[in-house]
Design an enzyme around this catalytic site. Structure first.
Site, PDB file in Angstrom:
ATOM      1  CG  ASP A   7      21.818 -33.400 -15.563  1.00  0.00           C
ATOM      2  OD1 ASP A   7      21.357 -34.160 -14.645  1.00  0.00           O
ATOM      3  OD2 ASP A   7      21.266 -32.271 -15.668  1.00  0.00           O
ATOM      4  CG  HIS A   9      16.376 -25.155 -14.377  1.00  0.00           C
ATOM      5  ND1 HIS A   9      16.820 -25.248 -13.134  1.00  0.00           N
ATOM      6  CD2 HIS A   9      17.078 -26.139 -15.057  1.00  0.00           C
ATOM      7  CE1 HIS A   9      17.866 -25.933 -13.167  1.00  0.00           C
ATOM      8  NE2 HIS A   9      18.060 -26.602 -14.569  1.00  0.00           N
ATOM      9  CG  ASP A  34      18.634 -32.159 -13.673  1.00  0.00           C
ATOM     10  OD1 ASP A  34      18.380 -32.873 -14.628  1.00  0.00           O
ATOM     11  OD2 ASP A  34      19.637 -31.397 -13.502  1.00  0.00           O
ATOM     12  CG  HIS A  86      21.705 -28.234 -13.673  1.00  0.00           C
ATOM     13  ND1 HIS A  86      21.872 -29.434 -14.624  1.00  0.00           N
ATOM     14  CD2 HIS A  86      22.926 -27.640 -13.732  1.00  0.00           C
ATOM     15  CE1 HIS A  86      22.814 -29.335 -15.375  1.00  0.00           C
ATOM     16  NE2 HIS A  86      23.443 -28.225 -15.052  1.00  0.00           N
TER      17      HIS A  86
HETATM   18  C1  OKP Z   1      18.778 -27.833 -17.177  1.00  0.00           C
HETATM   19  B1  OKP Z   1      18.597 -29.125 -16.432  1.00  0.00           B
HETATM   20  C2  OKP Z   1      25.833 -22.869 -17.435  1.00  0.00           C
HETATM   21  C3  OKP Z   1      25.327 -23.125 -18.575  1.00  0.00           C
HETATM   22  C4  OKP Z   1      23.909 -22.799 -18.498  1.00  0.00           C
HETATM   23  C5  OKP Z   1      21.983 -24.022 -18.084  1.00  0.00           C
HETATM   24  C6  OKP Z   1      21.754 -25.674 -17.739  1.00  0.00           C
HETATM   25  C7  OKP Z   1      20.477 -26.068 -17.819  1.00  0.00           C
HETATM   26  C8  OKP Z   1      20.277 -27.417 -17.249  1.00  0.00           C
HETATM   27  N1  OKP Z   1      26.747 -24.294 -17.243  1.00  0.00           N
HETATM   28  N2  OKP Z   1      23.342 -23.907 -18.771  1.00  0.00           N
HETATM   29  O1  OKP Z   1      18.448 -29.028 -15.348  1.00  0.00           O
HETATM   30  O2  OKP Z   1      19.332 -30.317 -16.981  1.00  0.00           O
HETATM   31 ZN    ZN Z   2      20.121 -30.727 -15.118  1.00  0.00          ZN
END
Ligand code: OKP
Ligand code: ZN
Length: 355
Positions: free
Chosen positions: A299, A168, A210, A212
């Site tokens: 995840d 990110h 991932d 996300h």
């Molecule tokens: C990081 B990685 C929203 C809450 C915010 C951010 C998640 C970051 C994930 N559900 N949390 O890509 O695993």
């Molecule tokens: Zn993630």
């Protein structure tokens, strides 16, 4: 499997994040790496190497100087600021979380106030900056660089087991627990090494599996043709990071056609995931890269507490097999995965198909 690991990550142990409207225990904790390390160790699946410092300009190439300066100095400056306000401060207890952001109806004015600076560089409130965030992050990027050094030798696949994650992190912003983009650093270092070895038109592909979307990696290489970014992730209409990751983002300028997003709905199972993975791998094959960097997240597992795909532990064997069939020198970077109990088994299924 050669696994690069450095204990420095343990120093970065954020206590809480602002999530669902309240402070909650931080999902991104040292326990994540500890679980994987112990499991791989017990199964005899890893040869361990400590991340070393290699001369590299990759971090400075993919991130902006002012951003790096911010990451390096913000925590001590924040503590000094509190001390000046008369507070008694134990730096080890201080976690920085921003509260005001230069969103589209404001201007990204270079901030003077320390609060402004944190909001200027942040994308969310869920990524606390601890006293050791910078040290841990730097160690993780060092691991990514070291991994590339190994695949430049005879080693075919290297896994960099590190945290905090990186995908990110943009050129000059942090979020989603990420501060430096290790996958981008690895790709950049790889290209630099290829150029040094007389291959100026080197190409590297990054596959992000991932849950996300890897918005940072996409942004860093969006206008470049030497790095193909391919990501399979939850539809941003339904999941973090919400504001990037749709299928029509295909690259710009020189990078036109070198970005492939495959968003999938919450609830996706291996049946559909495996099919789109084939498409992703075909795109990578067509790109003809010298090497592959994988942003690996555990995840996508059905038990992950903050995600929503339905992959089972066994599915990660199939995922590993499919990707390994590309038969490319490969660096695997650890990104997300927050159900601590399944992290070890998931990696123990994903890694073995790679040579
Ligand atoms: C990081 B990685 C929203 C809450 C915010 C951010 C998640 C970051 C994930 N559900 N949390 O890509 O695993
Ligand atoms: Zn993630």
């Amino acid at each position: 499997m050669l696994v690069i690991h450095d204990e420095t990550h343990r120093e970065h142990a954020p206590v809480s994040e602002f999530y669902r409207g309240r402070m909650t225990p931080c999902f991104e904790s040292p326990e994540r790496c500890d679980q994987i390390r112990q499991f791989l160790e017990r199964q005899g699946l890893a040869t361990w190497v400590t991340a070393q410092d290699f001369p590299s300009r990759a971090i400075e190439t993919v991130h902006c100087p002012d951003y790096l300066e911010f990451l390096r100095t913000i925590h001590p400056r924040w503590c000094d600021h509190l001390i000046q306000l008369g507070e008694t401060v134990d730096p080890g207890q201080i976690e920085i979380i921003p509260h005001t952001f230069p969103t589209r109806n404001l201007r990204s004015i270079r901030p003077q106030s320390i609060h402004g600076q944190v909001g200027y560089y942040a994308m969310d409130t869920a990524s606390p900056i601890t006293a050791s965030a910078w040290r841990a992050t730097l160690a993780a990027s060092r691991g990514a660089i070291h991994a590339v050094e190994w695949v430049q030798q005879q080693v075919r696949t290297v896994f960099s087991l590190s945290r905090p994650p990186g995908h990110h992190a943009c050129r000059d912003s942090y979020g989603g627990y990420c501060f430096l983009n290790h996958a981008a650093v690895a790709a950049q270092h790889w290209l630099d090494r290829l150029a040094e070895q007389g291959e100026p038109s080197g190409r590297v592909a990054i596959l992000d599996v991932d849950f996300h979307h890897g918005n940072g990696t996409q942004q860093i290489f969006y206008e470049r043709s030497d790095v193909l970014f391919v990501s399979i992730h939850a539809d941003p209409r339904q999941a973090y990071p919400y504001f990037l990751g749709t299928a029509d983002e295909t690259g710009a300028g020189e990078g036109r056609g070198a970005n492939l997003n495959i968003p999938l709905p919450i609830g996706t199972t291996w049946e559909e995931y495996g099919r789109v993975l084939e498409r992703a791998l075909q795109a990578i094959h067509n790109f003809g890269p010298h090497g592959l960097v994988i942003s690996f997240g555990a995840d996508t597992h059905e038990e992950d507490p903050i995600s929503g795909f339905r992959l089972r532990t066994n599915d990660f064997s199939a995922m590993g097999q499919q990707i390994a069939s590309l038969n490319l020198p490969t660096v695997i970077i650890m990104e997300g995965g927050y159900q601590y109990s399944i992290l070890g088994p998931t990696l123990a299924h994903f890694l073995p198909p790679f040579p």
